[in-house]
Design an enzyme around this catalytic site. Structure first.
Site, short mmCIF file in Angstrom:
data_model
loop_
_atom_site.label_atom_id
_atom_site.label_comp_id
_atom_site.label_asym_id
_atom_site.label_seq_id
_atom_site.Cartn_x
_atom_site.Cartn_y
_atom_site.Cartn_z
N ASP A 245 44.36 47.19 39.36
CA ASP A 245 45.42 47.98 38.74
C ASP A 245 45.72 49.21 39.62
OD1 ASP A 245 47.09 48.41 36.32
OD2 ASP A 245 45.90 50.24 36.15
N GLU A 295 30.43 39.87 51.56
CA GLU A 295 28.98 39.75 51.43
C GLU A 295 28.63 38.60 50.48
OE1 GLU A 295 25.56 42.21 49.04
OE2 GLU A 295 27.02 43.39 50.18
#
Length: 586
Positions: A245, A295
């Site tokens: 957002d 990752e």
């Protein structure tokens, strides 16, 4: 020629739910022409994601408010529709001043929507069906009931707690004036004054939306560190990514100076103030978040997606957010805001493919969302804003169907807002007393209010609650559904092969099965003045007649799929169609 690079997508089949239609199988073929797709990597590049506004999707408890268990019940319906995944609107604990975009706890589920155990079941069921799950994360601001903000109020000026937000002394002899002249996007000043522990009027804090949504100060490293922890919390629970957002927000000009046009955000309901949005420091946040997602990908080979709500002025500015080490994608709102006009559509599509795809990302197309008037209503007027000469009841749906087929034919990814597949118009006549949008309550104006696109979905039957909730009259849907929703109920749409639902279903099935669709190339074709036509790959033609009169079709023969009646050799007005581009038709 406009080029977009190659990508992948996947979906799996599963047993149908006993209460909703089960999923249909679909062969997958990539735009690159290879025989299979990697189901884990780069799935997002040409995925079609369904936006679930949880509060209005399906209520499992009878309280009139949609919930996570309702979403789980509806998953086979979405699988059958043919989407690749879902984006869930905020379901975190919240006082609901902006229906979840005022987050009080980023690591839990609001009891009105369920609990973490129900969330885990939802993710597991979605993955069994081959559907990705994206969460809505809100990093620009939090709730005024967040523990951090409560501590900031209690600890007073100069405290570490206040440094997590934008607190400042007021101007004027007694600090009675806001620190600057900025206006909030949802109306009124962007600053509110607090009472200190002594009971005296004290400092002011910044809120670019409502006073219940204080902006976080991302110049304090503690904010970024906490959000890293939040992302890991949900990634460890199996989510496939995040819709971010206000992704062009987070950082404000460090000196918080006056704006030369302080009411721009309030006037446009958009992030226009250059001192409050699109600051250069924000890009490091997205580099950090991208590295965090990589990752996780390095552990199992599954891409985790970051897609940003990036409202900036130009496609070239948006392109800066989707560089290879930042967000994977950002919504291309210029198509959503385009008026129904061939020149406008061609311009925004060309700019997107030039600027966005040039970064190595793919364009993320969108026609509707929870903040915008639905296309069926938006397209029911002529481009100049005048009422159409033919019935709005016919023109709006015809144009919305054509726009949907156009979007699904474009290179890149696409997002579908719940109810688009039902052809839902905007509910424009909700009584004042039921409106919940803070824009209305802060301005007293119905302009730009968002309740009309958030009315709970109709699932079945001929009267409210249309299968949305099993509640009694004391627990009606949280926003009232009009009687005419019966014409758009899901059960009726599934039974009518000419419905919006079947158009989306067939378009999504072809998008999966045809190597020309999804990601790949786009080449414009010469066409009559009111017709937008292009070739995808080496043989799929999409054409849209933006006019009202029929024209000769660009390809002979019956189309593979059309948004309306489309006899061979003709493309009627307000209609889109797809054909295979055979050597005889070149």
């Amino acid at each position: 020629m406009l080029i977009a690079t190659a990508g992948n997508g996947s979906s799996a089949d599963s047993a149908p739910s006993p209460s909703l239609p089960g999923p249909a199988s679909a062969a997958l073929s990539p735009a690159t022409g290879s025989t299979s797709r990697n189901p884990a990597q780069h799935w997002w590049r040409d995925a079609v994601i369904y936006q679930v506004y949880v509060r209005s999707f399906l209520d499992s408890t009878g309280d009139g408010i949609g919930d996570l268990a309702g979403v789980r019940t509806g998953l086979p319906y979405l699988k059958k529709l043919g989407v690749d995944g879902i984006w869930l609107s905020p379901f975190y604990p919240s006082p609901q001043h902006d229906h979840g975009y005022d987050v009080a706890d980023y690591r839990d589920v609001d009891p009105v929507y369920g609990d973490l155990a129900e969330f885990d079941r939802l993710v597991a069921d979605a993955h069994r069906l081959g559907l990705k799950v994206l969460l809505d994360i809100v990093p620009n601001h939090c709730s005024s009931e967040h523990p951090w903000f409560r501590a900031a109020l209690a600890d007073g000026p100069g405290s570490q707690a206040r440094s997590l937000f934008h607190f400042a002394d007021g101007r004027g002899e007694d600090g009675e004036l806001p620190p600057n002249n900025w206006r909030a996007m949802f109306g009124g000043p962007a600053w509110s004054r607090v009472k200190e522990a002594s009971g005296e009027e004290g400092q002011w804090y910044l809120h670019m939306f409502t006073p219940e949504q204080p902006d976080l100060n991302w110049r304090n490293p503690a904010v970024g560190a906490d959000f890293d922890s939040v992302l890991r919390f949900w990634l460890d629970r199996g989510v496939d990514g995040f819709r971010i957002d206000v992704a062009a927000g987070l950082f404000k000009h460090p000196e918080l100076p006056d704006s030369p046009d302080p009411s721009a955000d309030e006037r446009t309901r958009d992030s226009v103030n250059p001192l409050a949005w699109n600051q250069p420091e924000v890009h490091q946040v997205w580099r950090d978040w991208r590295a965090l997602c990589e990752e996780y990908t390095s552990r199992d080979g599954r891409d985790r997606l970051l897609v940003g709500e990036v409202s900036v002025r130009t496609p070239s500015e948006q392109a800066a957010y989707v560089r290879p080490d930042e967000l994977h994608q950002a919504f291309f709102f210029h198509l959503l805001t385009a008026r129904w006009d061939i020149g406008t559509f061609r311009k925004v599509i060309s700019e997107a493919l030039t600027d966005i795809a040039g970064t190595g990302s793919t364009v993320t197309w969108v026609l509707n969302n929870h903040d915008q008037v639905r296309t069926v209503t938006r397209y029911a007027t002529d481009p100049g804003g005048a009422e159409p000469t033919e019935s709005a009841g016919e023109l709006g749906p015809a144009r919305a169907r054509a726009a949907a087929l156009l979007m699904l034919a474009l290179p890149g990814a696409a997002y579908v807002y719940q109810g688009e597949e039902l052809g839902l118009p905007e509910v424009v006549d909700l009584p004042d007393e039921v409106l919940t949008d803070p824009i209305y309550h802060r301005t007293g104006s119905r302009e730009h209010i968002r309740d009309g696109c958030r009315v709970p979905l109709p699932w079945s039957g001929h009267a409210s609650p249309f299968g949305f909730t099993s509640g009694t009259d004391a627990a009606r849907p949280w926003l009232p559904q009009p009687d005419w929703f019966a014409d758009h109920a899901t059960d009726r749409a599934l039974a009518d092969t000419r419905s919006f639902w079947h158009l989306y279903r067939e378009g999504l099935a072809l998008r999966r099965s045809l190597p020309q669709l999804g990601e790949g190339t786009l080449r414009w074709l010469e066409s009559p003045p009111q017709v937008l036509a292009f070739v995808r790959g080496d043989g799929l033609v999409c054409a849209v007649n933006f006019g009202t009169e029929p024209v000769p079709a660009p390809v002979p023969g019956v189309p593979l799929l059309a948004s309306g009646d489309c006899p061979a050799g003709t493309l009627p007005g307000s209609t889109a169609a797809w054909w295979m581009h055979t050597p005889e038709s070149r």
